[in-house]
Design a protein around this motif. Sequence first.
Motif, PDB file in Angstrom:
ATOM      1  N   MET A 265       0.810  -1.210   0.000  1.00 30.98           N
ATOM      2  CA  MET A 265       0.000   0.000   0.000  1.00 30.98           C
ATOM      3  C   MET A 265       0.846   1.263   0.000  1.00 30.98           C
ATOM      4  O   MET A 265       0.435   2.285  -0.536  1.00 30.98           O
ATOM      5  CB  MET A 265      -0.915   0.010   1.231  1.00 30.98           C
ATOM      6  N   VAL A 266       2.028   1.222   0.614  1.00 25.81           N
ATOM      7  CA  VAL A 266       2.738   2.482   0.814  1.00 25.81           C
ATOM      8  C   VAL A 266       3.934   2.667  -0.123  1.00 25.81           C
ATOM      9  O   VAL A 266       4.300   3.797  -0.424  1.00 25.81           O
ATOM     10  CB  VAL A 266       3.126   2.667   2.304  1.00 25.81           C
ATOM     11  N   PHE A 366       3.103  10.683   7.072  1.00 24.46           N
ATOM     12  CA  PHE A 366       3.822   9.409   7.038  1.00 24.46           C
ATOM     13  C   PHE A 366       4.872   9.367   8.143  1.00 24.46           C
ATOM     14  O   PHE A 366       5.074   8.329   8.778  1.00 24.46           O
ATOM     15  CB  PHE A 366       4.472   9.191   5.667  1.00 24.46           C
ATOM     16  N   THR A 367       5.540  10.498   8.379  1.00 18.67           N
ATOM     17  CA  THR A 367       6.549  10.526   9.428  1.00 18.67           C
ATOM     18  C   THR A 367       5.909  10.262  10.791  1.00 18.67           C
ATOM     19  O   THR A 367       6.438   9.481  11.599  1.00 18.67           O
ATOM     20  CB  THR A 367       7.278  11.879   9.428  1.00 18.67           C
ATOM     21  N   THR A 368       4.752  10.898  11.032  1.00 18.24           N
ATOM     22  CA  THR A 368       4.060  10.651  12.301  1.00 18.24           C
ATOM     23  C   THR A 368       3.677   9.183  12.428  1.00 18.24           C
ATOM     24  O   THR A 368       3.893   8.550  13.465  1.00 18.24           O
ATOM     25  CB  THR A 368       2.788  11.518  12.381  1.00 18.24           C
ATOM     26  N   GLY A 369       3.119   8.643  11.342  1.00 17.76           N
ATOM     27  CA  GLY A 369       2.727   7.237  11.365  1.00 17.76           C
ATOM     28  C   GLY A 369       3.928   6.331  11.554  1.00 17.76           C
ATOM     29  O   GLY A 369       3.878   5.354  12.309  1.00 17.76           O
ATOM     30  N   GLY A 370       5.030   6.665  10.898  1.00 19.22           N
ATOM     31  CA  GLY A 370       6.227   5.835  11.000  1.00 19.22           C
ATOM     32  C   GLY A 370       6.808   5.875  12.401  1.00 19.22           C
ATOM     33  O   GLY A 370       7.199   4.842  12.963  1.00 19.22           O
ATOM     34  N   ILE A 398      -0.423   5.823   8.371  1.00 19.42           N
ATOM     35  CA  ILE A 398       0.350   5.287   7.258  1.00 19.42           C
ATOM     36  C   ILE A 398      -0.541   5.102   6.027  1.00 19.42           C
ATOM     37  O   ILE A 398      -0.202   5.529   4.920  1.00 19.42           O
ATOM     38  CB  ILE A 398       0.976   3.916   7.621  1.00 19.42           C
ATOM     39  N   MET A 399      -1.701   4.486   6.225  1.00 21.88           N
ATOM     40  CA  MET A 399      -2.497   4.082   5.061  1.00 21.88           C
ATOM     41  C   MET A 399      -3.372   5.206   4.539  1.00 21.88           C
ATOM     42  O   MET A 399      -3.555   5.332   3.334  1.00 21.88           O
ATOM     43  CB  MET A 399      -3.379   2.898   5.427  1.00 21.88           C
ATOM     44  N   GLY A 401      -3.316   8.726   5.915  1.00 21.75           N
ATOM     45  CA  GLY A 401      -2.476   9.915   5.838  1.00 21.75           C
ATOM     46  C   GLY A 401      -1.409   9.757   4.775  1.00 21.75           C
ATOM     47  O   GLY A 401      -1.112  10.674   4.023  1.00 21.75           O
ATOM     48  N   GLY A 402      -0.836   8.580   4.694  1.00 22.43           N
ATOM     49  CA  GLY A 402       0.200   8.324   3.705  1.00 22.43           C
ATOM     50  C   GLY A 402      -0.373   7.988   2.348  1.00 22.43           C
ATOM     51  O   GLY A 402      -0.415   8.818   1.444  1.00 22.43           O
ATOM     52  N   SER A 403      -0.868   6.751   2.204  1.00 24.38           N
ATOM     53  CA  SER A 403      -1.235   6.262   0.872  1.00 24.38           C
ATOM     54  C   SER A 403      -2.355   7.069   0.222  1.00 24.38           C
ATOM     55  O   SER A 403      -2.288   7.377  -0.966  1.00 24.38           O
ATOM     56  CB  SER A 403      -1.664   4.804   0.965  1.00 24.38           C
ATOM     57  N   VAL A 404      -3.399   7.419   0.987  1.00 20.40           N
ATOM     58  CA  VAL A 404      -4.510   8.119   0.345  1.00 20.40           C
ATOM     59  C   VAL A 404      -4.102   9.543  -0.043  1.00 20.40           C
ATOM     60  O   VAL A 404      -4.468  10.025  -1.117  1.00 20.40           O
ATOM     61  CB  VAL A 404      -5.766   8.107   1.250  1.00 20.40           C
ATOM     62  N   SER A 405      -3.291  10.209   0.809  1.00 19.49           N
ATOM     63  CA  SER A 405      -2.785  11.532   0.411  1.00 19.49           C
ATOM     64  C   SER A 405      -1.994  11.416  -0.885  1.00 19.49           C
ATOM     65  O   SER A 405      -2.139  12.244  -1.789  1.00 19.49           O
ATOM     66  CB  SER A 405      -1.867  12.114   1.484  1.00 19.49           C
ATOM     67  N   ALA A 406      -1.141  10.393  -0.955  1.00 21.32           N
ATOM     68  CA  ALA A 406      -0.336  10.215  -2.167  1.00 21.32           C
ATOM     69  C   ALA A 406      -1.229   9.918  -3.359  1.00 21.32           C
ATOM     70  O   ALA A 406      -0.979  10.389  -4.475  1.00 21.32           O
ATOM     71  CB  ALA A 406       0.667   9.082  -1.975  1.00 21.32           C
ATOM     72  N   PHE A 407      -2.300   9.151  -3.128  1.00 23.46           N
ATOM     73  CA  PHE A 407      -3.225   8.853  -4.227  1.00 23.46           C
ATOM     74  C   PHE A 407      -3.823  10.154  -4.764  1.00 23.46           C
ATOM     75  O   PHE A 407      -3.861  10.366  -5.976  1.00 23.46           O
ATOM     76  CB  PHE A 407      -4.339   7.919  -3.740  1.00 23.46           C
ATOM     77  N   PHE A 408      -4.260  11.024  -3.849  1.00 24.74           N
ATOM     78  CA  PHE A 408      -4.834  12.289  -4.314  1.00 24.74           C
ATOM     79  C   PHE A 408      -3.769  13.183  -4.931  1.00 24.74           C
ATOM     80  O   PHE A 408      -4.040  13.905  -5.897  1.00 24.74           O
ATOM     81  CB  PHE A 408      -5.557  13.000  -3.161  1.00 24.74           C
ATOM     82  N   GLY A 409      -2.544  13.150  -4.394  1.00 23.33           N
ATOM     83  CA  GLY A 409      -1.465  13.903  -5.007  1.00 23.33           C
ATOM     84  C   GLY A 409      -1.232  13.445  -6.431  1.00 23.33           C
ATOM     85  O   GLY A 409      -1.135  14.254  -7.364  1.00 23.33           O
ATOM     86  N   ALA A 410      -1.178  12.119  -6.607  1.00 20.33           N
ATOM     87  CA  ALA A 410      -0.978  11.553  -7.942  1.00 20.33           C
ATOM     88  C   ALA A 410      -2.129  11.947  -8.857  1.00 20.33           C
ATOM     89  O   ALA A 410      -1.933  12.301 -10.020  1.00 20.33           O
ATOM     90  CB  ALA A 410      -0.877  10.035  -7.856  1.00 20.33           C
TER      91      ALA A 410
END
Lengths: 569, 210
Positions: A265-266, A366-370, A398-399, A401-410
């Motif tokens: 996912m990440v 992602f940093t907070t999640g990590g 992570i999922m 905040g990380g992946s979904v933010s990146a999905f919207f960024g993409a």
Amino acid sequence: MTDAAAIRSAEAKEPPSYLKAGRTVASWLTTTDHKRIALLYFGSITFFFFIGGAAATLIRLELISPEGRFFTNDGYNRLFTLHGVIMVWFFLVPSIPTTFGNFLLPLMVGAKDVAFPRLNLMSWYLNMAGGLLVLACLILGGVDTGWTFYTPFSSMFSNGYVVLAAAAVFVAGFSTIATGVNFIVTVHVLRAPGMTWFRLPLFVWTQYATAAVIVLATPVLAISLLLLMAERLFGLPIFDPAHGGDPVLFQHLFWFYSHPAVYIMVLPAFGVISEIVTCFSRRRIFGYTAMIWAILGIAVIGFFVWGHHMFVAGMSPFAALVFSFLSFVVAVPSAIKVFNWTFTLYRGQIYFEAPMIYALGFIGLFTTGGLSGLFTASLPIDVHVTDSYFVVAHFHYIMVGGSVSAFFGALHFWWPKITGRLAPDRWARFSAILMYFGFNFTFFPQFVMGYLGMNRRYHHYAPEFQIYHVTSSAGAAILAAAYLLPMGYLTWSLFYGRKAGDNPWGATGLEWQTTSPPPRENFVEQPRVDEGPYLYHPDQVAPFEEAPERRQQHDPQGKSDPTRAGMEE
Amino acid sequence: MSNDAALKEPFESLDRQRLSAALGMWIFLASEVLFFGGMFLGMTIYRQIHPDAIMEAARETNVLFGSINTALLLISSVTMVLADKAAEKGLKSAVLAFLAATAALGLCFLVLKGFEYREDIHEHLVPGPDFKLHTPAAQLFFGFYWIMTGVHAVHLTIAIVAVSTYFVRIWRGGFPFEGSAALPVLGLYWHLVDIIWIFLYPLLYLGGRT
Ligand SMILES: [Cu+2]
């Protein structure tokens, strides 16, 4: 030159876009074009994202009051199980690979299509078959095991539709394996002349590593679900303690997949962020090779940390120590990536356009999640926070905040390439910022209440936690708005958005060298590559330092557009 | 027959296409190995936890059926390789003969397996209340026995269907079998199904008899 000849040569220059290559429904449902299959996947995962999101909304609604007003205990169990199953397997796992990966991987390596176009289409149909099974499960009444399907509850006692849900995940798993096989072979065999391994964009590297993890981890999930289904359907004792079976074996098999699944996912999100951060800071990526080794390191080490999900399930102190240590080790390459993105920003020429805001939001979340992952990797803290909202907050950082933010960024970054239109940047920036704050409002209180002792998966809770739950639910409302807004303005942009041109962001990468939207064959001529990725400025020179005339130009969106300038006054 | 007929999008050369097909199949086989690996792992662990009960149960399988089936599958792998080699040389009738032999041997395996299952059911070797042995953990062995042989049979059925499909396509003509990667790739899959059985055979039939 005659008129006819002129028209012919114009047509030769600009072949019709992939969107115009066929207009019937059948032309979409039988397409083998990776770009169209990506759009089919866009449709299906958006649908499942909103079903999973609707379940989340109901959960947050229920948790506003400590007495559990709207749902029975059983109903609440079914609700969070549905949310987990759909979000993990029908949104997050396929999200970036099957949409942006499918669309961009062949473009980025300079190929006409993925290696097995028909297998690619089949993977979408398999995904749909899994989706229908999960919908059938939902309509019939759902399942109450939690997304983890732990035995012996799932195999012997649950009265939900466990087999249907497990079959849905099983089938969807084969769909992602097909995508994984396709990506690995595509990267190995179909790179354009001159596109060496160390000239590949990091997005391609992350897709490659993700595909490897998919291919090696998913079959283990498949077999654990198959064993579970056999036990439930035919009464074969596999995990049944009464016959000497071991329910913890199921947990080992399940997490052997499900921890690497976090990287499924990440990792693609990492790829997206690398593309966006370099483009909007007009800098080469800092430490390109280190980034590649970090990606591969995460993919490999990620296979050996699954035990950290089972510290309280019973394992030897030695095993716990090893899993704890390795869980710290796997954080190192992730940290390398975060540092490298920050170093890329350093002395960059930063433009705060929507994709960049999503990307910066990703880095923070992602940093907070990590970091909270390091808390849970250490044994004493993990024992304290196991099955609490602390863990819920950790993996949502992570999922989501990380992946979904990146999905919207993409989505915002490649939207012009996919559709040929620019999204309205002010709206996009607004929803990016809204998403960041909505997310933190929703999930930060969960860290606190989890640490204080709020258990996950309960809808009755002690009244002193209500303030955290109410804050969290209020944040969820903001977050929902931030997810719905793009639906509106992106649809608007399809009709009224400014024409994008081939390369609206002045980005590097082969996908920006073809038209927007690209033709069916991707490139009019076979592209050739003779330099590395991210050449936003000459080697060893930072923007603003030297040779400004040699750096790649970038027009901040709207600055040079008279219609937008008018709107801003 | 021209080799160009085998060339498909997005490839520009037949070599690359064949390479891709083989690579794709190898990667899928890696995935399959982990799929079966989960079952082998479970079996190994239970053998460690309950050595006596598992050995007692393992003596109940029918070693005669198991051995004949092992021989059938080994021979079928040979005929599969021969079909592939014949295709390289363009010998259509030999390809057809060897493919037919491969599918037939696979089918014989399934038929024998069916007879074996019937006998197992007859002898109350299906886990449940009237299971033949009284040690509880003995049922674990047969839980795995049924799942492992069942999943293997499903794989073999898929392989037989695939071989038969290519048999029909080549027989009708028009299928460019010389240039196509179909037969080598199909062979890889067939051999995997065979190799898995080579691991299942000692595990299920010989282990209890040492
Ligand atoms: Cu984990």
